[in-house]
Enzyme design. Structure first.
Site, PDB file in Angstrom:
ATOM      1  N   ARG A 219      46.181  42.120  41.199  1.00  0.00           N
ATOM      2  CA  ARG A 219      44.795  41.151  40.857  1.00  0.00           C
ATOM      3  C   ARG A 219      45.377  39.720  41.086  1.00  0.00           C
ATOM      4  O   ARG A 219      46.437  39.187  40.854  1.00  0.00           O
ATOM      5  CB  ARG A 219      44.715  41.318  39.177  1.00  0.00           C
ATOM      6  CG  ARG A 219      43.619  40.437  38.578  1.00  0.00           C
ATOM      7  CD  ARG A 219      43.373  40.845  37.401  1.00  0.00           C
ATOM      8  NE  ARG A 219      42.127  40.227  36.710  1.00  0.00           N
ATOM      9  CZ  ARG A 219      42.105  39.300  35.961  1.00  0.00           C
ATOM     10  NH1 ARG A 219      43.184  38.533  35.793  1.00  0.00           N
ATOM     11  NH2 ARG A 219      41.076  38.958  35.538  1.00  0.00           N
ATOM     12  N   SER A 285      34.553  47.750  36.432  1.00  0.00           N
ATOM     13  CA  SER A 285      34.379  47.430  35.147  1.00  0.00           C
ATOM     14  C   SER A 285      33.127  47.517  34.722  1.00  0.00           C
ATOM     15  O   SER A 285      32.257  47.404  35.391  1.00  0.00           O
ATOM     16  CB  SER A 285      34.849  45.666  35.255  1.00  0.00           C
ATOM     17  OG  SER A 285      36.301  45.472  35.280  1.00  0.00           O
ATOM     18  N   LYS A 314      42.292  36.671  30.295  1.00  0.00           N
ATOM     19  CA  LYS A 314      41.161  36.611  30.953  1.00  0.00           C
ATOM     20  C   LYS A 314      40.125  35.600  29.907  1.00  0.00           C
ATOM     21  O   LYS A 314      39.835  36.066  29.037  1.00  0.00           O
ATOM     22  CB  LYS A 314      40.392  37.710  31.187  1.00  0.00           C
ATOM     23  CG  LYS A 314      39.167  37.883  32.038  1.00  0.00           C
ATOM     24  CD  LYS A 314      38.855  39.402  32.185  1.00  0.00           C
ATOM     25  CE  LYS A 314      37.208  39.426  32.733  1.00  0.00           C
ATOM     26  NZ  LYS A 314      36.982  39.395  33.817  1.00  0.00           N
TER      27      LYS A 314
HETATM   28  N1  3NM Z   1      39.790  42.298  32.125  1.00  0.00           N
HETATM   29  P1  3NM Z   1      46.197  41.553  29.014  1.00  0.00           P
HETATM   30  S1  3NM Z   1      40.688  41.839  29.630  1.00  0.00           S
HETATM   31  C1  3NM Z   1      41.705  41.806  33.422  1.00  0.00           C
HETATM   32  O1  3NM Z   1      37.776  42.919  29.263  1.00  0.00           O
HETATM   33  C2  3NM Z   1      40.898  41.913  32.258  1.00  0.00           C
HETATM   34  O2  3NM Z   1      37.510  43.509  31.401  1.00  0.00           O
HETATM   35  C3  3NM Z   1      39.362  42.492  30.815  1.00  0.00           C
HETATM   36  O3  3NM Z   1      45.232  41.104  30.207  1.00  0.00           O
HETATM   37  C4  3NM Z   1      38.152  43.072  30.404  1.00  0.00           C
HETATM   38  O4  3NM Z   1      46.670  42.959  29.127  1.00  0.00           O
HETATM   39  C5  3NM Z   1      41.559  41.566  31.069  1.00  0.00           C
HETATM   40  O5  3NM Z   1      47.040  40.447  29.239  1.00  0.00           O
HETATM   41  C6  3NM Z   1      42.937  40.922  31.064  1.00  0.00           C
HETATM   42  O6  3NM Z   1      45.359  41.292  27.860  1.00  0.00           O
HETATM   43  C7  3NM Z   1      43.955  41.983  30.360  1.00  0.00           C
END
Ligand code: 3NM
Length: 387
Positions: A219, A285, A314
């Site tokens: 990513r 997603s 995010k």
């Molecule tokens: N997408 P971490 S949350 C890339 O809710 C991403 O769709 C999300 O990172 C969504 O594991 C997210 O550090 C970030 O929380 C995930």
């Protein structure tokens, strides 16, 4: 006797001859029955007579005869407008082509039959399990190995619910065969190498693979560098793991799959993307169950859902949806669900309980003092939680 009764009786006679292995007799009776139904019968009588003839022609190995009978019966069934009858005929039609090693010809018939059965609330559970199994076979022959794995898995679940041990065994064996041939199961910890979090993507990739992670996403919101993708893919390929690229479709074609957000889909036709990706993995997603159903229709391989918990990775992820939010999507789709957002060793149990197939993790691994140890711990916990 009414014409309908007479035709039904002859069809029964033909089937009796078929069961007694008097196939030539069965064929003669069926040909006559079709001729009678053309003159005296209703449309349904003619469909039934043609369907019987098609079955017998198949037994006799008379491929073109079977196809002619099924083609006419299918066209009539479309006019008749009875979904289960149409699905039954399409399936026989498709299965005839599949048995004759023409999977690309079989494909539209078998897919349409499955779509009809899925949409039919009253569809018999065994009929549906068989329909899924047939499309699994089809996609494996077409070389769509990830779709095949997903469908063998679904068919196995359906046979298990019906306590059909033979079906469970066969689907399990096919899944094992695919896994032995290098198809990585879409289950467990899904590691994400995020350029915004990791300055050394290849070093993090090594840690993930050392720990046993087999599905990795790259990513890079500031722009995906194709050279990094190529370097990472060389490593994942050599080590039996998958590399999925976020956002950048052209770069994804140099790897094993593409992960798209809803906004990536707006600019493109999802059916074209599916065709572009070929047998590569297509992940999407989804925020709500309706988006997951759309993803199913255009042929996605998994859906990503989140944020499961609060995340600092995010900025626009929105409010945490928790176990119940993930489960709502799991319940709405037959696709594997990848939960994401704020997942760590402390809350992984809720992800497993939600029915998600995978847990996607960025910071709990990448920001750990020892990323490989953190990933190993997550895998061990998941394996203990998942059945
Ligand atoms: N997408 P971490 S949350 C890339 O809710 C991403 O769709 C999300 O990172 C969504 O594991 C997210 O550090 C970030 O929380 C995930």
């Amino acid at each position: 006797m009414t014409p309908h009764e007479r035709i039904a009786e002859r069809i029964e006679n033909a089937m009796r001859a078929r069961r007694a292995h008097r196939s030539q007799d069965a064929r003669e009776i069926s040909v006559e029955t079709v001729a009678t139904a053309r003159v005296e019968g209703s449309r349904r009588d003619l469909i039934a007579a043609l369907s019987g003839l098609g079955r017998i022609e198949r037994d006799l190995g008379n491929d073109s005869g079977a196809i002619a009978a099924y083609a006419e019966a299918t066209a009539l069934a479309r006019v008749e407008g009875e979904p289960s009858l149409l699905a039954h005929l399409l399936r026989n039609f498709g299965a005839t082509h599949l048995a004759a090693e023409r999977p690309t010809v079989a494909e539209p018939y078998l897919r349409e039959a499955l779509e009809i059965d899925r949409a039919d609330e009253g569809c018999d559970a065994l009929e549906l399990a068989n329909a899924v199994r047939l499309v699994a076979e089809l996609s494996e022959r077409l070389g769509n190995r990830y779709e095949a794995a997903r469908l063998w898995y679904e068919a196995r679940v359906r046979y298990a619910a019906l306590a059909i041990a033979e079906g469970v065994r066969e689907c399990g064996a096919r899944l094992e065969g695919l896994e032995a041939a290098g198809v990585v199961p879409l289950r467990g910890i899904y590691g994400i190498v995020d350029r915004a979090v990791s300055n050394e993507p290849l070093a993090l990739l090594d840690s993930l693979l050392d720990a046993g992670v087999r599905v990795v996403q790259y990513r890079a919101k500031a722009g995906v560098d194709p050279r990094v993708v190529r370097a990472m893919h060389a490593v994942t390929r050599a080590r039996g793991a998958l590399l999925i690229v976020n956002d950048d479709l052209a770069c994804a074609l140099e790897a094993d799959g593409w992960h798209a957000g809803q906004e990536d889909l707006m600019e493109r036709d999802p059916a074209t993307i599916r065709a572009t990706l070929g047998s590569r993995i297509f992940g999407v997603s989804c925020g709500v169950p309706g988006e997951a159903l759309a993803a199913e229709r255009f042929g996605a391989d998994y859906v990503g859902v989140g944020p499961y918990a609060a995340t600092g990775t995010k900025a626009d992820a929105g409010a945490a949806i928790g176990e119940a939010g993930i489960r709502a999507v799991v319940d709405a789709t037959r696709l594997p669900v990848v939960a994401i957002g704020g997942i760590n060793a402390g809350n992984l149990a809720g992800v497993a309980r939600s029915g998600a197939s995978m847990a996607a993790v960025i910071s709990a691994i990448a920001r750990a003092a020892d990323p490989a140890a953190a990933a190993r711990d997550l895998i061990a916990r998941w394996d203990a939680l998942a059945r």
